[in-house]
Design an enzyme around this catalytic site. Structure first.
Site, PDB file in Angstrom:
ATOM      1  N   TYR A 184     -14.919   1.378  -6.668  1.00  0.00           N
ATOM      2  CA  TYR A 184     -15.888   1.791  -6.343  1.00  0.00           C
ATOM      3  C   TYR A 184     -16.945   1.976  -7.887  1.00  0.00           C
ATOM      4  O   TYR A 184     -18.220   2.389  -7.410  1.00  0.00           O
ATOM      5  CB  TYR A 184     -15.756   3.764  -6.314  1.00  0.00           C
ATOM      6  CG  TYR A 184     -15.180   3.342  -5.328  1.00  0.00           C
ATOM      7  CD1 TYR A 184     -15.934   3.558  -3.570  1.00  0.00           C
ATOM      8  CD2 TYR A 184     -13.686   3.829  -4.749  1.00  0.00           C
ATOM      9  CE1 TYR A 184     -14.974   3.535  -2.616  1.00  0.00           C
ATOM     10  CE2 TYR A 184     -12.666   3.577  -3.769  1.00  0.00           C
ATOM     11  CZ  TYR A 184     -13.374   3.406  -2.600  1.00  0.00           C
ATOM     12  OH  TYR A 184     -12.726   3.379  -0.912  1.00  0.00           O
TER      13      TYR A 184
ATOM     14  N   ARG B 186     -10.794  10.354   2.249  1.00  0.00           N
ATOM     15  CA  ARG B 186     -10.836  11.153   3.247  1.00  0.00           C
ATOM     16  C   ARG B 186     -11.487  11.792   2.968  1.00  0.00           C
ATOM     17  O   ARG B 186     -12.101  12.279   4.663  1.00  0.00           O
ATOM     18  CB  ARG B 186      -8.499  11.095   3.301  1.00  0.00           C
ATOM     19  CG  ARG B 186      -7.835  10.082   3.287  1.00  0.00           C
ATOM     20  CD  ARG B 186      -6.622  10.812   3.571  1.00  0.00           C
ATOM     21  NE  ARG B 186      -5.849   9.570   3.216  1.00  0.00           N
ATOM     22  CZ  ARG B 186      -4.465   9.738   3.206  1.00  0.00           C
ATOM     23  NH1 ARG B 186      -4.198  10.702   3.081  1.00  0.00           N
ATOM     24  NH2 ARG B 186      -3.665   8.437   2.946  1.00  0.00           N
TER      25      ARG B 186
ATOM     26  N   LYS C 293       1.682   9.356   5.866  1.00  0.00           N
ATOM     27  CA  LYS C 293       1.476   8.477   6.365  1.00  0.00           C
ATOM     28  C   LYS C 293       3.272   7.968   5.393  1.00  0.00           C
ATOM     29  O   LYS C 293       3.127   7.107   5.658  1.00  0.00           O
ATOM     30  CB  LYS C 293       0.291   7.760   5.902  1.00  0.00           C
ATOM     31  CG  LYS C 293      -0.706   8.939   5.789  1.00  0.00           C
ATOM     32  CD  LYS C 293      -2.048   7.360   6.229  1.00  0.00           C
ATOM     33  CE  LYS C 293      -3.485   8.087   6.677  1.00  0.00           C
ATOM     34  NZ  LYS C 293      -4.418   6.853   6.812  1.00  0.00           N
TER      35      LYS C 293
ATOM     36  N   LYS D  74       0.767  -0.927   0.302  1.00  0.00           N
ATOM     37  CA  LYS D  74       0.120   0.282  -0.214  1.00  0.00           C
ATOM     38  C   LYS D  74       0.805   1.017  -0.309  1.00  0.00           C
ATOM     39  O   LYS D  74       1.259   1.487   0.734  1.00  0.00           O
ATOM     40  CB  LYS D  74      -0.866  -0.181   1.398  1.00  0.00           C
ATOM     41  CG  LYS D  74      -1.556   1.673   0.817  1.00  0.00           C
ATOM     42  CD  LYS D  74      -2.569   1.192   2.710  1.00  0.00           C
ATOM     43  CE  LYS D  74      -3.553   2.528   2.295  1.00  0.00           C
ATOM     44  NZ  LYS D  74      -4.480   2.537   3.649  1.00  0.00           N
TER      45      LYS D  74
ATOM     46  N   GLU E  49       7.272  -7.208   1.231  1.00  0.00           N
ATOM     47  CA  GLU E  49       6.224  -7.208   2.066  1.00  0.00           C
ATOM     48  C   GLU E  49       5.250  -8.180   1.614  1.00  0.00           C
ATOM     49  O   GLU E  49       4.692  -8.686   2.275  1.00  0.00           O
ATOM     50  CB  GLU E  49       5.553  -5.790   1.550  1.00  0.00           C
ATOM     51  CG  GLU E  49       6.387  -4.535   2.417  1.00  0.00           C
ATOM     52  CD  GLU E  49       5.604  -4.295   3.346  1.00  0.00           C
ATOM     53  OE1 GLU E  49       4.996  -4.819   3.874  1.00  0.00           O
ATOM     54  OE2 GLU E  49       6.011  -3.197   3.905  1.00  0.00           O
TER      55      GLU E  49
ATOM     56  N   LYS F 155      -2.080  -1.333  -3.796  1.00  0.00           N
ATOM     57  CA  LYS F 155      -2.986  -0.562  -3.575  1.00  0.00           C
ATOM     58  C   LYS F 155      -2.032   0.611  -3.974  1.00  0.00           C
ATOM     59  O   LYS F 155      -1.443   0.736  -3.064  1.00  0.00           O
ATOM     60  CB  LYS F 155      -4.067  -0.206  -2.579  1.00  0.00           C
ATOM     61  CG  LYS F 155      -4.921   0.962  -2.512  1.00  0.00           C
ATOM     62  CD  LYS F 155      -5.678   0.374  -0.817  1.00  0.00           C
ATOM     63  CE  LYS F 155      -6.537   1.880  -0.298  1.00  0.00           C
ATOM     64  NZ  LYS F 155      -6.505   1.490   0.932  1.00  0.00           N
TER      65      LYS F 155
HETATM   66  C1  PBG Z   1      -7.262   3.220   5.499  1.00  0.00           C
HETATM   67  C2  PBG Z   1      -7.587   3.347   4.414  1.00  0.00           C
HETATM   68  C3  PBG Z   1      -7.395   4.486   2.706  1.00  0.00           C
HETATM   69  C4  PBG Z   1      -7.944   3.718   2.102  1.00  0.00           C
HETATM   70  C5  PBG Z   1      -8.596   2.566   2.466  1.00  0.00           C
HETATM   71  N1  PBG Z   1      -8.445   1.911   3.442  1.00  0.00           N
HETATM   72  C6  PBG Z   1      -7.036   5.648   3.271  1.00  0.00           C
HETATM   73  C7  PBG Z   1      -5.461   5.650   3.612  1.00  0.00           C
HETATM   74  O1  PBG Z   1      -4.890   4.959   3.920  1.00  0.00           O
HETATM   75  O2  PBG Z   1      -5.312   7.329   3.638  1.00  0.00           O
HETATM   76  C8  PBG Z   1      -8.033   4.320   0.404  1.00  0.00           C
HETATM   77  C9  PBG Z   1      -9.284   4.334  -0.592  1.00  0.00           C
HETATM   78  C10 PBG Z   1      -9.290   4.797  -1.146  1.00  0.00           C
HETATM   79  O3  PBG Z   1      -8.519   5.675  -1.745  1.00  0.00           O
HETATM   80  O4  PBG Z   1     -10.515   4.319  -1.793  1.00  0.00           O
HETATM   81  N2  PBG Z   1      -5.920   2.582   6.692  1.00  0.00           N
END
Ligand code: PBG
Length: 328
Positions: A317, A209, A221, A199, A237, A252
């Site tokens: 989505y 968010r 982050k 991720k 990972e 992701k």
């Molecule tokens: C939270 C999380 C996030 C997403 C999925 N789980 C946001 C982040 O890590 O800040 C993002 C999903 C998206 O943008 O569709 N841990």
């Protein structure tokens, strides 16, 4: 005769029947997972301005939405909670409340539609007052092991409510193994773990968010999510999540990281999920609103490209839209 006549690539594209027969990958409803934003309330829906067509829904409306998904043949949904500001704390105690929003929604879904797969997000960002995915030390650094201990409690509360799959999206080290061990000890031997293995610290999560009001209050982050420049690191990972007992792997965002999906396919035999994230969806919707792109065609092309790169399944989505298009 011209020199190309023996090898004319276009022969195989001449007819629709031929194009169907030589197609290398396909997209089906079986490959789709619909993320859903759940909130408190009754008969309550609220639009998300940066994600046209996506809404925050209260539990009763989620049950109806889930019926639509089942009718369309979508195998699973992924739940993400909108947590009230009053319930957020520095140490995210609400995240493992057995009567919290997610456990309540999971129980209701499992009772109402037992055949639907329910995937929960294991991460603290929606529950912390500061918006980071973990607990902070005095300097504001997200501490790993204390965070993992909370994630284990959160994952157990989801398993106890009946979630078939929990999906840690936090990027702490060692959380897959810790959750797996706790599940084995507590007899949740069949509860699966979908590891967000690679991720990335991505700006494409912006609309998500907004949807959850979960943006970090300060900083970013980058001390736990991966650097977008790195692909070899993703392989490390993947291997560590495999060794810790992950059942599925997830990459992701989606389209900007097709190479990482391909690498994962080459380095692992586990099922792979790709997450076509909020920003990718928002770009297509925004371009559609301007009349610049055809949303439906671009969505289907994006999803089939994720499959071609090596994804078995896709969080998007646009799952309901794609399933409706496939049914036509
Ligand atoms: C939270 C999380 C996030 C997403 C999925 N789980 C946001 C982040 O890590 O800040 C993002 C999903 C998206 O943008 O569709 N841990």
């Amino acid at each position: 005769m011209n020199q190309y006549a023996n090898v004319r690539m276009r022969r195989n594209r001449r007819d629709n029947f031929n194009r169907k027969l030589v197609r290398e990958v396909t997209l089906s409803c079986d490959d789709l997972i619909q993320p859903i934003f759940v909130c408190e309330g009754q008969n309550y829906r609220e639009a998300i301005p940066t994600m046209p067509g996506v809404e925050r829904l209260s539990l009763d409306l989620i049950l109806k939405q889930a019926e639509n998904l089942v009718a369309l043949g979508i195998p699973a949904i992924a739940l993400f909670p909108v947590i009230r500001a009053e319930a957020k704390t520095p140490d995210a105690e609400e995240s493992f409340n057995p009567e919290g929003l997610i456990p309540r929604v999971v129980r209701a879904l499992r009772a109402h539609l037992p055949e639907l797969g329910v995937i929960t997000d294991v991460a603290l960002d929606c529950y912390t007052s500061h918006g980071q995915d973990g607990l902070l030390d005095g300097s504001g650094y997200v501490v790993n092991d204390a965070t993992v201990a909370v994630l284990v409690r959160q994952a157990l509360s989801h398993a106890e409510a009946g979630a078939q799959i929990v999906a840690p999206s936090d990027m702490m080290d060692g959380r897959i193994g810790a959750i797996r061990e706790a599940f084995e000890e507590q007899c949740y031997v069949n509860t699966r773990i979908l590891a967000y293995s690679a991720k990335y610290a991505s700006a494409f999560y912006g609309p998500f968010r907004d949807a959850l009001e979960s943006a970090p209050k300060e900083g970013d982050k980058k001390t736990y999510q991966m650097d977008p420049s790195n692909a070899r690191e993703a392989i490390r990972e993947i291997h560590s999540d495999e060794e810790e007992g992950a059942d599925w792997l997830l990459i992701k965002p989606g389209l900007p990281y097709l190479d990482v999906i391909r690498l994962t396919r080459e380095h692992s035999e586990l099922p792979i999920a790709a997450y076509h994230v909020s920003g990718e969806y928002a770009m297509l919707k925004a371009a559609e609103e301007k009349g610049w792109l055809d949303y439906e065609s671009c969505l289907m092309e994006s999803l089939v490209s994720l499959r071609r790169a090596g994804a078995d399944m896709i969080f998007t989505y646009g799952a309901i839209d794609a399933a409706s298009i496939l049914k036509r």
